[in-house]
Scaffold this motif. Structure first.
Motif, PDB file in Angstrom:
ATOM      1  N   ASN A 165     103.686  54.780  59.487  1.00 15.77           N
ATOM      2  CA  ASN A 165     103.546  56.211  59.750  1.00 15.77           C
ATOM      3  C   ASN A 165     103.736  56.622  61.203  1.00 15.77           C
ATOM      4  N   LEU A 166     103.463  55.746  62.151  1.00 16.26           N
ATOM      5  CA  LEU A 166     103.593  56.106  63.566  1.00 16.26           C
ATOM      6  C   LEU A 166     104.710  55.361  64.283  1.00 16.26           C
ATOM      7  N   LEU A 167     104.875  54.092  63.949  1.00 13.63           N
ATOM      8  CA  LEU A 167     105.821  53.265  64.682  1.00 13.63           C
ATOM      9  C   LEU A 167     107.211  53.206  64.042  1.00 13.63           C
ATOM     10  N   GLY A 168     107.311  53.658  62.786  1.00 16.28           N
ATOM     11  CA  GLY A 168     108.597  53.595  62.095  1.00 16.28           C
ATOM     12  C   GLY A 168     109.054  52.181  61.808  1.00 16.28           C
ATOM     13  N   GLU A 169     108.110  51.267  61.687  1.00  9.99           N
ATOM     14  CA  GLU A 169     108.412  49.870  61.380  1.00  9.99           C
ATOM     15  C   GLU A 169     108.142  49.634  59.897  1.00  9.99           C
ATOM     16  N   TYR A 170     109.187  49.357  59.137  1.00  7.26           N
ATOM     17  CA  TYR A 170     109.065  49.175  57.695  1.00  7.26           C
ATOM     18  C   TYR A 170     109.135  47.681  57.373  1.00  7.26           C
ATOM     19  N   VAL A 171     108.025  47.019  57.591  1.00  7.85           N
ATOM     20  CA  VAL A 171     107.938  45.570  57.476  1.00  7.85           C
ATOM     21  C   VAL A 171     107.684  45.142  56.034  1.00  7.85           C
ATOM     22  N   SER A 172     108.094  43.927  55.726  1.00  6.26           N
ATOM     23  CA  SER A 172     107.741  43.366  54.424  1.00  6.26           C
ATOM     24  C   SER A 172     106.367  42.703  54.566  1.00  6.26           C
ATOM     25  N   VAL A 173     105.668  42.626  53.465  1.00  2.20           N
ATOM     26  CA  VAL A 173     104.305  42.094  53.471  1.00  2.20           C
ATOM     27  C   VAL A 173     104.268  40.858  52.582  1.00  2.20           C
ATOM     28  N   ASN A 174     103.731  39.780  53.125  1.00  4.11           N
ATOM     29  CA  ASN A 174     103.636  38.520  52.396  1.00  4.11           C
ATOM     30  C   ASN A 174     102.214  37.979  52.482  1.00  4.11           C
ATOM     31  N   PRO A 175     101.372  38.341  51.510  1.00  2.69           N
ATOM     32  CA  PRO A 175      99.992  37.844  51.545  1.00  2.69           C
ATOM     33  C   PRO A 175      99.951  36.316  51.463  1.00  2.69           C
ATOM     34  N   ARG A 176      98.945  35.756  52.066  1.00  4.33           N
ATOM     35  CA  ARG A 176      98.711  34.324  51.949  1.00  4.33           C
ATOM     36  C   ARG A 176      97.782  34.127  50.752  1.00  4.33           C
ATOM     37  N   TRP A 177      98.389  33.848  49.593  1.00  7.61           N
ATOM     38  CA  TRP A 177      97.644  33.747  48.342  1.00  7.61           C
ATOM     39  C   TRP A 177      96.667  32.577  48.389  1.00  7.61           C
ATOM     40  N   ASN A 178      95.619  32.687  47.598  1.00  6.52           N
ATOM     41  CA  ASN A 178      94.558  31.685  47.457  1.00  6.52           C
ATOM     42  C   ASN A 178      93.691  31.562  48.704  1.00  6.52           C
ATOM     43  N   THR A 179      93.691  32.613  49.526  1.00  3.83           N
ATOM     44  CA  THR A 179      92.786  32.650  50.665  1.00  3.83           C
ATOM     45  C   THR A 179      91.389  32.977  50.149  1.00  3.83           C
ATOM     46  N   ARG A 180      90.436  32.152  50.485  1.00  3.74           N
ATOM     47  CA  ARG A 180      89.057  32.362  50.035  1.00  3.74           C
ATOM     48  C   ARG A 180      88.208  32.836  51.201  1.00  3.74           C
ATOM     49  N   MET A 181      87.352  33.806  50.929  1.00  6.84           N
ATOM     50  CA  MET A 181      86.397  34.278  51.921  1.00  6.84           C
ATOM     51  C   MET A 181      84.989  33.969  51.433  1.00  6.84           C
ATOM     52  N   ILE A 182      84.212  33.383  52.312  1.00  9.18           N
ATOM     53  CA  ILE A 182      82.791  33.158  52.054  1.00  9.18           C
ATOM     54  C   ILE A 182      82.061  33.887  53.165  1.00  9.18           C
ATOM     55  N   ARG A 183      81.187  34.789  52.788  1.00  7.57           N
ATOM     56  CA  ARG A 183      80.490  35.607  53.775  1.00  7.57           C
ATOM     57  C   ARG A 183      79.061  35.092  53.933  1.00  7.57           C
ATOM     58  N   TYR A 184      78.778  34.624  55.115  1.00  3.03           N
ATOM     59  CA  TYR A 184      77.421  34.228  55.472  1.00  3.03           C
ATOM     60  C   TYR A 184      77.257  34.585  56.938  1.00  3.03           C
ATOM     61  N   ARG A 185      76.752  35.751  57.196  1.00  4.30           N
ATOM     62  CA  ARG A 185      76.619  36.314  58.535  1.00  4.30           C
ATOM     63  C   ARG A 185      77.968  36.616  59.168  1.00  4.30           C
ATOM     64  N   GLU A 186      78.954  35.772  58.906  1.00  2.11           N
ATOM     65  CA  GLU A 186      80.314  35.986  59.389  1.00  2.11           C
ATOM     66  C   GLU A 186      81.259  35.657  58.237  1.00  2.11           C
ATOM     67  N   ASN A 187      82.514  36.028  58.378  1.00  3.69           N
ATOM     68  CA  ASN A 187      83.500  35.714  57.342  1.00  3.69           C
ATOM     69  C   ASN A 187      84.117  34.351  57.615  1.00  3.69           C
ATOM     70  N   LEU A 188      84.320  33.573  56.543  1.00  2.00           N
ATOM     71  CA  LEU A 188      84.963  32.278  56.619  1.00  2.00           C
ATOM     72  C   LEU A 188      86.111  32.293  55.644  1.00  2.00           C
ATOM     73  N   PHE A 189      87.331  31.998  56.109  1.00  4.42           N
ATOM     74  CA  PHE A 189      88.508  31.967  55.246  1.00  4.42           C
ATOM     75  C   PHE A 189      88.925  30.526  55.010  1.00  4.42           C
ATOM     76  N   VAL A 190      89.151  30.188  53.746  1.00 12.45           N
ATOM     77  CA  VAL A 190      89.577  28.856  53.354  1.00 12.45           C
ATOM     78  C   VAL A 190      90.944  28.975  52.714  1.00 12.45           C
ATOM     79  N   TYR A 191      91.923  28.254  53.257  1.00 14.05           N
ATOM     80  CA  TYR A 191      93.285  28.329  52.751  1.00 14.05           C
ATOM     81  C   TYR A 191      93.566  27.122  51.858  1.00 14.05           C
ATOM     82  N   ASP A 192      94.069  27.398  50.682  1.00 18.38           N
ATOM     83  CA  ASP A 192      94.390  26.375  49.702  1.00 18.38           C
ATOM     84  C   ASP A 192      95.911  26.292  49.577  1.00 18.38           C
ATOM     85  N   ASP A 193      96.528  25.564  50.505  1.00 15.49           N
ATOM     86  CA  ASP A 193      97.998  25.437  50.492  1.00 15.49           C
ATOM     87  C   ASP A 193      98.429  24.130  49.902  1.00 15.49           C
TER      88      ASP A 193
END
Length: 136
Positions: free
Chosen positions: A108-136
């Motif tokens: 909307n502001l920068l005019g950059e029409y980027v493609s988006v590629n989520p990193r699938w199987n990313t796990r978040m465990i929340r315990y006071r802070e966020n923890l991401f676990v990648y299953d590649d």
């Protein structure tokens, strides 16, 4: 209010739409929830949820961010919530390399029409802070 009991797995789908076209839809399985706050969840590539979220979003919105919530069980998929806002557990998408607020600025502001590629199987465990676990 009376509602049927919904068993099965709970999912949220973060969606960004721009000029009537969904740019990305990121499903998140909510495996641990306390008082509505996701404590444990995983970003999943669920084609059925992605397609449902795209159809629903394109039918009701032109541009912006939506969060849709579903239950999936042996009887199918049920939409339970439509949230026209960033939600607290959207940080799971951020951990999977999809930064929705910045994506909004890019389109909307920068005019950059980027493609988006989520990193699938990313796990978040929340315990006071966020923890991401990648299953590649």
């Amino acid at each position: 209010m009376v509602m049927e009991y919904l068993d099965g797995n709970e999912y949220s789908v973060d969606v960004y739409i721009h000029d009537g076209k969904v740019i990305t839809a990121v499903p998140r399985k909510r495996t641990g929830v306390s008082s509505g706050i996701v404590l444990d969840g995983t970003v999943v590539h669920n084609k059925m949820l992605i397609e449902a979220a795209e159809k629903i979003t394109e039918a009701i919105a032109e541009s912006g961010f939506l969060n849709l919530q579903f239950f999936i069980n042996d009887h199918g998929c049920k939409l339970t919530d439509v949230n026209a806002r960033f939600c607290g557990s959207q940080v799971m998408s951020l951990g999977a390399n999809v930064n929705f607020p910045y994506l909004f600025l890019q389109y909307n502001l920068l005019g950059e029409y980027v493609s988006v590629n989520p990193r699938w199987n990313t796990r978040m465990i929340r315990y006071r802070e966020n923890l991401f676990v990648y299953d590649d």
